[in-house]
Each structure stands twice: as structure tokens, then as C-alpha cells.
Design a protein around this motif. Structure first.
Motif, PDB file in Angstrom:
ATOM      1  N   MET A   1       0.829  -1.140   0.000  1.00 38.90           N
ATOM      2  CA  MET A   1       0.000   0.000   0.000  1.00 38.90           C
ATOM      3  C   MET A   1       0.892   1.226   0.000  1.00 38.90           C
ATOM      4  SD  MET A   1      -2.936   0.410   2.521  1.00 38.90           S
ATOM      5  CE  MET A   1      -3.852   1.597   2.595  1.00 38.90           C
ATOM      6  N   HIS A   2       0.473   2.037  -0.709  1.00 39.16           N
ATOM      7  CA  HIS A   2       1.330   3.174  -0.921  1.00 39.16           C
ATOM      8  C   HIS A   2       0.475   4.436  -0.926  1.00 39.16           C
ATOM      9  CE1 HIS A   2       2.329   5.430  -4.509  1.00 39.16           C
ATOM     10  NE2 HIS A   2       3.522   4.871  -4.649  1.00 39.16           N
ATOM     11  N   LEU A   3       0.958   5.485  -0.270  1.00 39.78           N
ATOM     12  CA  LEU A   3       0.158   6.699  -0.100  1.00 39.78           C
ATOM     13  C   LEU A   3       0.633   7.743  -1.090  1.00 39.78           C
ATOM     14  CD1 LEU A   3       0.048   6.976   3.755  1.00 39.78           C
ATOM     15  CD2 LEU A   3      -1.815   6.345   2.288  1.00 39.78           C
ATOM     16  N   ASP A   4      -0.346   8.243  -1.807  1.00 40.62           N
ATOM     17  CA  ASP A   4      -0.024   9.317  -2.727  1.00 40.62           C
ATOM     18  C   ASP A   4      -0.573  10.612  -2.168  1.00 40.62           C
ATOM     19  OD1 ASP A   4       1.156   7.733  -4.613  1.00 40.62           O
ATOM     20  OD2 ASP A   4      -0.736   7.392  -5.682  1.00 40.62           O
ATOM     21  N   VAL A   5       0.153  11.637  -2.367  1.00 40.72           N
ATOM     22  CA  VAL A   5      -0.303  12.954  -1.923  1.00 40.72           C
ATOM     23  C   VAL A   5      -0.899  13.616  -3.152  1.00 40.72           C
ATOM     24  CG1 VAL A   5       0.455  15.172  -1.051  1.00 40.72           C
ATOM     25  CG2 VAL A   5       1.480  13.090  -0.187  1.00 40.72           C
ATOM     26  N   ILE A   6      -2.196  14.003  -2.993  1.00 41.58           N
ATOM     27  CA  ILE A   6      -2.879  14.653  -4.094  1.00 41.58           C
ATOM     28  C   ILE A   6      -2.915  16.135  -3.769  1.00 41.58           C
ATOM     29  CG2 ILE A   6      -5.034  14.771  -5.386  1.00 41.58           C
ATOM     30  CD1 ILE A   6      -5.537  11.889  -4.427  1.00 41.58           C
ATOM     31  N   PRO A   7      -2.272  16.954  -4.625  1.00 36.19           N
ATOM     32  CA  PRO A   7      -2.181  18.377  -4.317  1.00 36.19           C
ATOM     33  C   PRO A   7      -3.530  19.071  -4.298  1.00 36.19           C
ATOM     34  CG  PRO A   7      -0.823  17.832  -6.233  1.00 36.19           C
ATOM     35  CD  PRO A   7      -1.518  16.601  -5.786  1.00 36.19           C
ATOM     36  N   GLN A   8      -4.496  18.702  -5.128  1.00 33.68           N
ATOM     37  CA  GLN A   8      -5.800  19.361  -5.111  1.00 33.68           C
ATOM     38  C   GLN A   8      -6.518  19.060  -3.788  1.00 33.68           C
ATOM     39  OE1 GLN A   8      -5.232  17.155  -7.821  1.00 33.68           O
ATOM     40  NE2 GLN A   8      -4.859  18.623  -9.451  1.00 33.68           N
ATOM     41  N   LEU A   9      -6.429  17.840  -3.362  1.00 38.48           N
ATOM     42  CA  LEU A   9      -7.055  17.462  -2.107  1.00 38.48           C
ATOM     43  C   LEU A   9      -6.393  18.177  -0.930  1.00 38.48           C
ATOM     44  CD1 LEU A   9      -9.297  15.673  -0.975  1.00 38.48           C
ATOM     45  CD2 LEU A   9      -7.636  13.840  -0.776  1.00 38.48           C
ATOM     46  N   LEU A  10      -5.094  18.299  -1.007  1.00 37.29           N
ATOM     47  CA  LEU A  10      -4.355  19.011   0.036  1.00 37.29           C
ATOM     48  C   LEU A  10      -4.751  20.480   0.038  1.00 37.29           C
ATOM     49  CD1 LEU A  10      -2.143  18.694   2.208  1.00 37.29           C
ATOM     50  CD2 LEU A  10      -0.501  19.259   0.441  1.00 37.29           C
ATOM     51  N   LEU A  11      -4.908  21.051  -1.134  1.00 39.61           N
ATOM     52  CA  LEU A  11      -5.311  22.443  -1.256  1.00 39.61           C
ATOM     53  C   LEU A  11      -6.733  22.640  -0.749  1.00 39.61           C
ATOM     54  CD1 LEU A  11      -4.459  25.260  -2.270  1.00 39.61           C
ATOM     55  CD2 LEU A  11      -5.418  24.620  -4.474  1.00 39.61           C
ATOM     56  N   VAL A  12      -7.668  21.768  -1.087  1.00 41.32           N
ATOM     57  CA  VAL A  12      -9.061  21.864  -0.641  1.00 41.32           C
ATOM     58  C   VAL A  12      -9.109  21.699   0.875  1.00 41.32           C
ATOM     59  CG1 VAL A  12     -11.316  20.696  -0.709  1.00 41.32           C
ATOM     60  CG2 VAL A  12     -10.069  21.146  -2.809  1.00 41.32           C
ATOM     61  N   THR A  13      -8.360  20.778   1.418  1.00 33.22           N
ATOM     62  CA  THR A  13      -8.321  20.566   2.864  1.00 33.22           C
ATOM     63  C   THR A  13      -7.776  21.809   3.558  1.00 33.22           C
ATOM     64  OG1 THR A  13      -7.958  18.194   2.538  1.00 33.22           O
ATOM     65  CG2 THR A  13      -7.465  19.073   4.689  1.00 33.22           C
ATOM     66  N   GLY A  14      -6.735  22.411   2.989  1.00 31.45           N
ATOM     67  CA  GLY A  14      -6.158  23.643   3.557  1.00 31.45           C
ATOM     68  C   GLY A  14      -7.170  24.775   3.530  1.00 31.45           C
ATOM     69  N   VAL A  15      -7.908  24.920   2.407  1.00 33.70           N
ATOM     70  CA  VAL A  15      -8.903  25.987   2.280  1.00 33.70           C
ATOM     71  C   VAL A  15     -10.037  25.737   3.265  1.00 33.70           C
ATOM     72  CG1 VAL A  15     -10.633  26.974   0.713  1.00 33.70           C
ATOM     73  CG2 VAL A  15      -8.320  26.529  -0.093  1.00 33.70           C
ATOM     74  N   ILE A  16     -10.499  24.499   3.377  1.00 34.83           N
ATOM     75  CA  ILE A  16     -11.566  24.177   4.332  1.00 34.83           C
ATOM     76  C   ILE A  16     -11.092  24.472   5.753  1.00 34.83           C
ATOM     77  CG2 ILE A  16     -12.888  22.270   5.338  1.00 34.83           C
ATOM     78  CD1 ILE A  16     -13.182  21.122   2.526  1.00 34.83           C
ATOM     79  N   PHE A  17      -9.822  24.115   6.047  1.00 30.63           N
ATOM     80  CA  PHE A  17      -9.271  24.396   7.382  1.00 30.63           C
ATOM     81  C   PHE A  17      -9.258  25.891   7.652  1.00 30.63           C
ATOM     82  CE2 PHE A  17      -5.620  25.216  10.170  1.00 30.63           C
ATOM     83  CZ  PHE A  17      -6.043  24.531  11.303  1.00 30.63           C
ATOM     84  N   LEU A  18      -8.835  26.692   6.667  1.00 31.75           N
ATOM     85  CA  LEU A  18      -8.798  28.154   6.846  1.00 31.75           C
ATOM     86  C   LEU A  18     -10.213  28.714   6.986  1.00 31.75           C
ATOM     87  CD1 LEU A  18      -5.963  29.184   4.369  1.00 31.75           C
ATOM     88  CD2 LEU A  18      -5.877  29.124   6.854  1.00 31.75           C
ATOM     89  N   ILE A  19     -11.152  28.211   6.202  1.00 32.32           N
ATOM     90  CA  ILE A  19     -12.551  28.666   6.308  1.00 32.32           C
ATOM     91  C   ILE A  19     -13.097  28.298   7.687  1.00 32.32           C
ATOM     92  CG2 ILE A  19     -14.892  28.273   5.433  1.00 32.32           C
ATOM     93  CD1 ILE A  19     -13.686  28.025   2.621  1.00 32.32           C
ATOM     94  N   LEU A  20     -12.770  27.078   8.135  1.00 31.00           N
ATOM     95  CA  LEU A  20     -13.204  26.654   9.465  1.00 31.00           C
ATOM     96  C   LEU A  20     -12.625  27.560  10.541  1.00 31.00           C
ATOM     97  CD1 LEU A  20     -14.739  24.566  11.168  1.00 31.00           C
ATOM     98  CD2 LEU A  20     -12.637  23.205  11.205  1.00 31.00           C
ATOM     99  N   LEU A  21     -11.348  27.929  10.410  1.00 27.71           N
ATOM    100  CA  LEU A  21     -10.726  28.853  11.370  1.00 27.71           C
ATOM    101  C   LEU A  21     -11.431  30.206  11.372  1.00 27.71           C
ATOM    102  CD1 LEU A  21      -6.864  28.258  11.094  1.00 27.71           C
ATOM    103  CD2 LEU A  21      -8.365  27.726  13.006  1.00 27.71           C
ATOM    104  N   VAL A  22     -11.759  30.726  10.198  1.00 22.50           N
ATOM    105  CA  VAL A  22     -12.433  32.026  10.110  1.00 22.50           C
ATOM    106  C   VAL A  22     -13.830  31.923  10.728  1.00 22.50           C
ATOM    107  CG1 VAL A  22     -13.414  33.689   8.477  1.00 22.50           C
ATOM    108  CG2 VAL A  22     -11.104  32.825   8.120  1.00 22.50           C
ATOM    109  N   VAL A  23     -14.562  30.886  10.402  1.00 22.09           N
ATOM    110  CA  VAL A  23     -15.911  30.719  10.934  1.00 22.09           C
ATOM    111  C   VAL A  23     -15.869  30.545  12.451  1.00 22.09           C
ATOM    112  CG1 VAL A  23     -17.906  29.165  10.971  1.00 22.09           C
ATOM    113  CG2 VAL A  23     -16.919  29.859   8.802  1.00 22.09           C
ATOM    114  N   LEU A  24     -14.979  29.693  12.932  1.00 20.14           N
ATOM    115  CA  LEU A  24     -14.856  29.491  14.379  1.00 20.14           C
ATOM    116  C   LEU A  24     -14.410  30.780  15.077  1.00 20.14           C
ATOM    117  CD1 LEU A  24     -13.277  25.915  14.717  1.00 20.14           C
ATOM    118  CD2 LEU A  24     -15.589  26.644  15.317  1.00 20.14           C
ATOM    119  N   ASN A  25     -13.536  31.529  14.439  1.00 20.14           N
ATOM    120  CA  ASN A  25     -13.071  32.791  15.018  1.00 20.14           C
ATOM    121  C   ASN A  25     -14.240  33.758  15.178  1.00 20.14           C
ATOM    122  OD1 ASN A  25     -11.224  34.621  16.042  1.00 20.14           O
ATOM    123  ND2 ASN A  25     -10.769  35.480  14.034  1.00 20.14           N
ATOM    124  N   LYS A  26     -15.081  33.851  14.142  1.00 15.74           N
ATOM    125  CA  LYS A  26     -16.202  34.795  14.184  1.00 15.74           C
ATOM    126  C   LYS A  26     -17.306  34.312  15.112  1.00 15.74           C
ATOM    127  CE  LYS A  26     -15.718  37.135   9.772  1.00 15.74           C
ATOM    128  NZ  LYS A  26     -16.340  37.469   8.502  1.00 15.74           N
TER     129      LYS A  26
END
Length: 141
Positions: A1-26
Motif C-alpha cells: 500500500m502506498h500513499l499518494d499525496v494529491i495536491p488538489q485534495l491538500l489544497l481543498v483541505t487547507g482551504v476548508i481548514f482556513l474557512i473553518l478557522l475564520v468561521v470558528l473565530n467569528k
């Protein structure tokens, strides 16, 4: 089994994390921080009011003590005045009684002198009868 890093998924996860931080902050962190800050201000204000209330209580206590002291002094003055008045009245009554007793005593002495004079007069008037009585008793002996 081998893990591949998908940059789009990483980018979407990062954006969701940042949106979550902004929403939680507000929605969570800022209201929570504001609430805590307001609570701290309220506590400080209450502490200041407590200090002010303590100083007010001390001022009221001092004022009450002063009123009590003034009342005690006034009561003492009234008491002294009443005692003085009663003493004066008692002195007057004593003097009146003394004067009345002295008048009665003088009247008694005058009556006694009058009785003494009457007794002397009666004895002098009865002296010849006493002399005769004595002479008759002596002659019987």
C-alpha cells in the motif's frame, strides 16, 4: 500500500481548514473572548464599587457614631439639667421645712415661757399656803 499525496485534495483541505478557522473565530472565539473581557471588566467594576461601598459604609458608620455621641451628650445635658432642677426644688422644700419647723419651735418656746411664767406666778401666789403647810408639818414634828 502506498500513499499518494494529491495536491488538489491538500489544497481543498487547507482551504476548508482556513474557512473553518475564520468561521470558528467569528462565531466562537471572538464572542468567547469578548465575553471573558466583559466579565473581567465587570469584576473590576464590582471590585471598585465594593471599595466605594466600603468607604461609604465607613462614612455612614462614622456619621452614625457621631449622631449617637451627640445624642448621648444631649441626654447627659438633659439629665444634668433635670438633676439640678430636682436638687433646687429639694433645697427649697428643705428650707421651707426648716423655716416651718423653726417657727413652730419658736411658738413652742414662747408657749413654754408663758407656761413657766404662769407656773412661777401660781407658785408665788400659793407660797403663803406652802409656808403654812411647812410650818404645820414642822410643828407636828
Amino acid at each position: 500500500m502506498h500513499l499518494d499525496v494529491i495536491p488538489q485534495l491538500l489544497l481543498v483541505t487547507g482551504v476548508i481548514f482556513l474557512i473553518l478557522l475564520v468561521v470558528l473565530n467569528k462565531t466562537l472565539y471572538r464572542p468567547l473572548l469578548n465575553f471573558m473581557e466583559n466579565r473581567d471588566k465587570s469584576i473590576k467594576r464590582d471590585l471598585e464599587n465594593t471599595g466605594k461601598n466600603s468607604s461609604d459604609i465607613l462614612a455612614y458608620q462614622e456619621e452614625a457614631n457621631k449622631i449617637i455621641l451627640d445624642a448621648k451628650m444631649e441626654a447627659s445635658k438633659i439629665k444634668e439639667g433635670v438633676i439640678g432642677t430636682v436638687k433646687e426644688e429639694a433645697s427649697k422644700k428643705i428650707e421651707e421645712s426648716k423655716a416651718s419647723i423653726e417657727k413652730e419651735y419658736e411658738k413652742f418656746l414662747d408657749e413654754l415661757r408663758a407656761q413657766k411664767t404662769e407656773l412661777k406666778s401660781a407658785l408665788i401666789a400659793n407660797m403663803p399656803a406652802f409656808d403654812e403647810g411647812i410650818k404645820s408639818k414642822l410643828s407636828q414634828i
